[in-house]
Scaffold this active site. Structure first.
Site, PDB file in Angstrom:
ATOM      1  N   TYR A 143       0.821  -1.211   0.000  1.00  0.00           N
ATOM      2  CA  TYR A 143       0.000   0.000   0.000  1.00  0.00           C
ATOM      3  C   TYR A 143       0.859   1.267   0.000  1.00  0.00           C
ATOM      4  CZ  TYR A 143      -4.715  -1.861   0.605  1.00  0.00           C
ATOM      5  OH  TYR A 143      -5.923  -2.460   0.400  1.00  0.00           O
ATOM      6  N   LYS A 194       3.047 -15.337   2.236  1.00  0.00           N
ATOM      7  CA  LYS A 194       3.421 -16.321   1.230  1.00  0.00           C
ATOM      8  C   LYS A 194       4.941 -16.458   1.213  1.00  0.00           C
ATOM      9  CE  LYS A 194       1.403 -17.078  -2.737  1.00  0.00           C
ATOM     10  NZ  LYS A 194       1.081 -18.524  -2.656  1.00  0.00           N
ATOM     11  N   ASP A 227      -2.911 -18.105   0.541  1.00  0.00           N
ATOM     12  CA  ASP A 227      -3.879 -18.767  -0.350  1.00  0.00           C
ATOM     13  C   ASP A 227      -4.554 -19.938   0.367  1.00  0.00           C
ATOM     14  OD1 ASP A 227      -1.455 -20.134  -0.336  1.00  0.00           O
ATOM     15  OD2 ASP A 227      -1.526 -20.698  -2.456  1.00  0.00           O
ATOM     16  N   ASP A 251      -6.442  -7.098   3.738  1.00  0.00           N
ATOM     17  CA  ASP A 251      -7.549  -6.432   3.061  1.00  0.00           C
ATOM     18  C   ASP A 251      -8.463  -7.484   2.435  1.00  0.00           C
ATOM     19  OD1 ASP A 251      -9.023  -4.289   1.861  1.00  0.00           O
ATOM     20  OD2 ASP A 251      -7.995  -4.730  -0.023  1.00  0.00           O
ATOM     21  N   ASP A 255     -12.314  -9.175   3.900  1.00  0.00           N
ATOM     22  CA  ASP A 255     -13.564  -9.134   3.123  1.00  0.00           C
ATOM     23  C   ASP A 255     -14.156 -10.541   3.017  1.00  0.00           C
ATOM     24  OD1 ASP A 255     -13.349  -6.395   2.606  1.00  0.00           O
ATOM     25  OD2 ASP A 255     -13.934  -6.628   0.507  1.00  0.00           O
TER      26      ASP A 255
HETATM   27  C1  IPM Z   1     -10.509  -1.183   3.412  1.00  0.00           C
HETATM   28  C2  IPM Z   1     -10.717  -0.518   2.078  1.00  0.00           C
HETATM   29  C3  IPM Z   1      -9.530   0.387   1.820  1.00  0.00           C
HETATM   30  C4  IPM Z   1      -8.301  -0.478   1.682  1.00  0.00           C
HETATM   31  C5  IPM Z   1      -9.680   1.359   0.652  1.00  0.00           C
HETATM   32  C6  IPM Z   1     -10.941   2.184   0.746  1.00  0.00           C
HETATM   33  C7  IPM Z   1      -8.476   2.248   0.545  1.00  0.00           C
HETATM   34  O1  IPM Z   1     -10.899  -1.469   1.091  1.00  0.00           O
HETATM   35  O2  IPM Z   1     -10.420  -0.479   4.422  1.00  0.00           O
HETATM   36  O3  IPM Z   1     -10.446  -2.411   3.468  1.00  0.00           O
HETATM   37  O4  IPM Z   1      -8.018  -1.033   0.611  1.00  0.00           O
HETATM   38  O5  IPM Z   1      -7.579  -0.600   2.665  1.00  0.00           O
HETATM   39 MN    MN Z   2     -10.895  -3.543   1.798  1.00  0.00          MN
END
Ligand code: IPM
Ligand code: MN
Length: 373
Positions: A143, A194, A227, A251, A255
């Protein structure tokens, strides 16, 4: 109500302002009924800041954030700003906050509420009682790593570069947070990278192992390639307690983990810095969901992730665990009573659901707080 708790509220874009409005009702309730007050400042971030100031976060807002005890954040981004230059994208506002506040530890709990078990895409017996804490490194890795950018090569072709870098100290401090938290939970940490293909993965695994030996050998540590972890999260998520991983894997995996719980609209997060001499940590609280432009302004958004982010703030920044419990119990009870925003409707499987909008959900929480108190 005047207080010595300084809070910066940044609603942002899309559904951010809508869900924040519901949390304001809870903040007001806490002031009224529990004498928990805040000195609240508010500012714009993301696309809203771009429109107002031409940058996704003003220096002024950055300064206020650095001075605040906590930042409560909504969400940023939307199609309106899709074509702005890279360094002005709404997301840069959030990334600047994370970087300059040095919020290296991002706590992302994935907890399944019993009442929502049918909203999960996995079988109930696989997700029942699920309670995972993902700790995502938040200020390093790909990042932020330099060099980065897009250049044109001699032959006219373009090349893009992002760089994944990690230092020993960056790995150790986030792993320490994971070990400490595990001790208050089921005492297990799964560290993920990884190491089979990445140098940063090799270093990550070595440093996690070293730190574990030095200071945390009472905690059970295992390592898993990212993975494989993605696969195991779907196969048998109950095996995990605390997961610690880098910025990008964290990240993605968070999700994925969120969908185990039924909806992205349910999950809060806390981003924490290192404790200062007084033990105080800089902190930002935000839902995991984004700005959801498709439903923004329609009163459909689920305010519970923002509500639970506020509860995390009470717990981690202000040591108000009773009040945090109260908010979390209110959320649980309202779900048990059948209140569902659109994102939580699992094909009508659950009997007696009351389909509600953003404001009705917020009102239901406040009413439940009244009943509990
Ligand atoms: C998160 C979001 C952010 C990230 C974006 C909005 C920059 O997806 O907080 O997970 O990728 O970190
Ligand atoms: Mn995210």
């Amino acid at each position: 109500m005047a207080s010595n708790r300084n809070l910066l509220v940044l609603p942002g874009d899309g559904i951010g302002p809508e869900v924040m409005n519901e949390v304001r009702k809870i903040i007001a309730w806490m002031g009224r009924k529990r004498a928990v007050g805040f000195d609240i400042k508010e500012d714009v971030v993301g696309g809203a800041a771009l429109d107002k100031h031409g940058v996704p976060l003003s220096d002024d807002a950055m300064k206020t954030a650095l001075e605040a005890d906590a930042v409560l954040f909504g969400s940023v981004g939307g199609p309106k700003w899709d074509n702005v230059e890279f360094n002005k994208k709404p997301e840069r506002g959030l990334l600047r906050l994370r970087k300059e506040m040095d919020l290296f530890a991002n706590l992302r709990p994935a907890k399944v509420f019993d009442a929502l078990i049918d909203a999960s895409s996995l079988k109930p017996e696989i997700v029942k009682g699920l309670d995972i804490m993902i700790i995502r490194e938040l200020t390093g890795g790909v990042y932020f790593g330099e060099p980065r950018g897009v250049t044109t090569l001699a032959n006219g072709e373009r090349e893009a570069i992002d760089t994944q870098r990690y230092k020993t100290s960056e790995i150790r401090r986030v792993c320490a947070v994971a070990f400490e938290l595990a001790r208050k939970r089921k005492n297990r940490v799964c560290s993920s990278e990884k190491a089979n293909v990445m140098h940063t993965g090799v270093l990550w695994r070595e440093e996690a192992t070293k730190l574990h030996k030095e200071k945390y050998s009472d905690v059970k540590l295992e390592h898993m390639y990212a993975d494989a972890l993605a696969m195991q999260l779907l196969r048998s998520p109950g095996q995990f307690d605390v997961i610690v991983t880098d910025n990008l894997f964290g990240d993605i995996l968070s999700d994925e983990a969120s969908m185990l719980t039924g909806s992205l609209g349910m999950l809060p997060s806390a981003s924490l810095g290192a404790p200062d001499a007084t033990g105080r940590r800089k902190a930002l609280y935000e839902p995991i969901h984004g700005s959801a432009p498709d439903i923004a302004g329609k009163g459909l958004a689920n305010p519970l992730a923002e509500t639970l982010s506020y509860a995390m703030m009470l717990r981690y920044s202000f040591d108000l665990s009773k009040e945090a419990d109260l908010v979390e119990t209110a959320v649980e009870n309202v779900l048990k009573a059948g209140y569902r925003t659109a994102d939580l409707l699992a094909g009508g499987k659950t009997p007696d659901v009351k389909k509600v909008g953003t404001q009705e959900m917020g009102d239901a929480i406040v009413k439940e707080l009244d009943r509990l108190a």
